[in-house]
Scaffold this active site. Structure first.
Site, mmCIF file in Angstrom:
data_model
loop_
_atom_site.group_PDB
_atom_site.id
_atom_site.type_symbol
_atom_site.label_atom_id
_atom_site.label_comp_id
_atom_site.label_asym_id
_atom_site.label_seq_id
_atom_site.Cartn_x
_atom_site.Cartn_y
_atom_site.Cartn_z
ATOM 1 N N ASP A 12 0.862 -1.174 0.000
ATOM 2 C CA ASP A 12 0.000 0.000 0.000
ATOM 3 C C ASP A 12 0.904 1.231 0.000
ATOM 4 O OD1 ASP A 12 0.954 0.284 2.601
ATOM 5 O OD2 ASP A 12 -1.021 0.275 3.536
ATOM 6 N N HIS A 13 0.312 2.402 0.217
ATOM 7 C CA HIS A 13 1.117 3.631 0.197
ATOM 8 C C HIS A 13 2.188 3.639 1.286
ATOM 9 C CE1 HIS A 13 -2.110 4.449 3.060
ATOM 10 N NE2 HIS A 13 -1.286 5.310 3.631
ATOM 11 N N CYS A 70 3.083 -3.054 4.124
ATOM 12 C CA CYS A 70 2.206 -1.933 4.446
ATOM 13 C C CYS A 70 2.938 -1.101 5.501
ATOM 14 C CB CYS A 70 0.821 -2.395 4.911
ATOM 15 S SG CYS A 70 0.729 -3.224 6.504
ATOM 16 N N GLY A 71 2.285 -0.150 6.091
ATOM 17 C CA GLY A 71 2.962 0.732 7.040
ATOM 18 C C GLY A 71 3.594 -0.013 8.200
ATOM 19 N N HIS A 103 11.318 -22.990 10.476
ATOM 20 C CA HIS A 103 10.365 -23.656 11.373
ATOM 21 C C HIS A 103 8.938 -23.634 10.846
ATOM 22 C CE1 HIS A 103 12.903 -23.365 15.306
ATOM 23 N NE2 HIS A 103 13.582 -23.866 14.292
ATOM 24 N N ASN A 104 8.557 -22.572 10.144
ATOM 25 C CA ASN A 104 7.153 -22.392 9.753
ATOM 26 C C ASN A 104 6.916 -22.453 8.256
ATOM 27 O OD1 ASN A 104 7.680 -20.090 12.187
ATOM 28 N ND2 ASN A 104 6.229 -21.733 12.577
ATOM 29 N N ARG A 137 10.240 -32.457 12.570
ATOM 30 C CA ARG A 137 9.163 -32.221 13.532
ATOM 31 C C ARG A 137 8.308 -31.005 13.165
ATOM 32 N NH1 ARG A 137 10.936 -28.452 17.872
ATOM 33 N NH2 ARG A 137 13.031 -27.804 17.326
ATOM 34 N N ARG A 141 3.671 -29.693 12.478
ATOM 35 C CA ARG A 141 3.069 -28.418 12.868
ATOM 36 C C ARG A 141 2.440 -27.704 11.678
ATOM 37 N NH1 ARG A 141 8.293 -27.400 16.418
ATOM 38 N NH2 ARG A 141 7.686 -28.630 18.231
#
Length: 152
Positions: A12-13, A70-71, A103-104, A137, A141
């Site tokens: 965005d801006h 974004c901001g 991990h994610n 592992r 998750r």
């Protein structure tokens, strides 16, 4: 078909300046970049539209990864995570970016143009690009996240 050498980005801006710097870095690193906007600094440009465009392209498999700015990065990360299969991570440090990948298995990086401008934002981007999912592992998750119903 997903191209591993391409990344979709949007802002965005409040994230416009950082997005432009990110685009330049990605192109110098050899990535093909699809820029969903904003195309200039316009205070009327809001993150939900541009973030949704990025997240949709990651969710449908058109792109393996995306970057939204974004901001603060908060609104963009919330919006992106509404799409199934998107794991957007708001990262404030390179260490967070590395962990979000290892991990994610984050596939969308969210940044705050007002929080992590310029060089710091680029350092976070580079750590995220260099990160790799460890699996093991952590795979369980990720499966749990994707099938989460809100109950344990």
């Amino acid at each position: 078909m997903v191209s591993k050498g391409s990344i979709v980005i949007g802002c965005d801006h409040g994230g416009f300046d950082l997005k432009e710097q990110i685009k330049e870095v990605l192109e110098k690193k050899g990535f093909s970049v699809e820029d969903m906007g904003a195309k200039d600094f316009n205070p009327e440009d809001d993150y939900p539209c541009y973030t949704s465009s990025v997240a949709r392209k990651v969710a449908d498999g058109t792109f393996e990864r995306g970057v939204v700015v974004c901001g603060s990065g908060i609104g963009a990360s919330i919006t992106a995570n509404r799409f199934a299969g998107v794991r957007a991570a708001l990262c404030l440090t390179p260490e967070m970016a590395t962990l979000s990948r290892s991990h994610n298995d984050s596939n969308v990086l969210a940044l705050g143009g007002r929080i992590t401008p310029g060089r710091k934002g680029i350092e976070i981007l580079e750590a995220w690009l260099d990160g790799a999912f460890k699996g093991g592992r952590h795979e369980r998750r990720i499966r749990d996240i994707e099938s989460c119903t809100g109950e344990c």
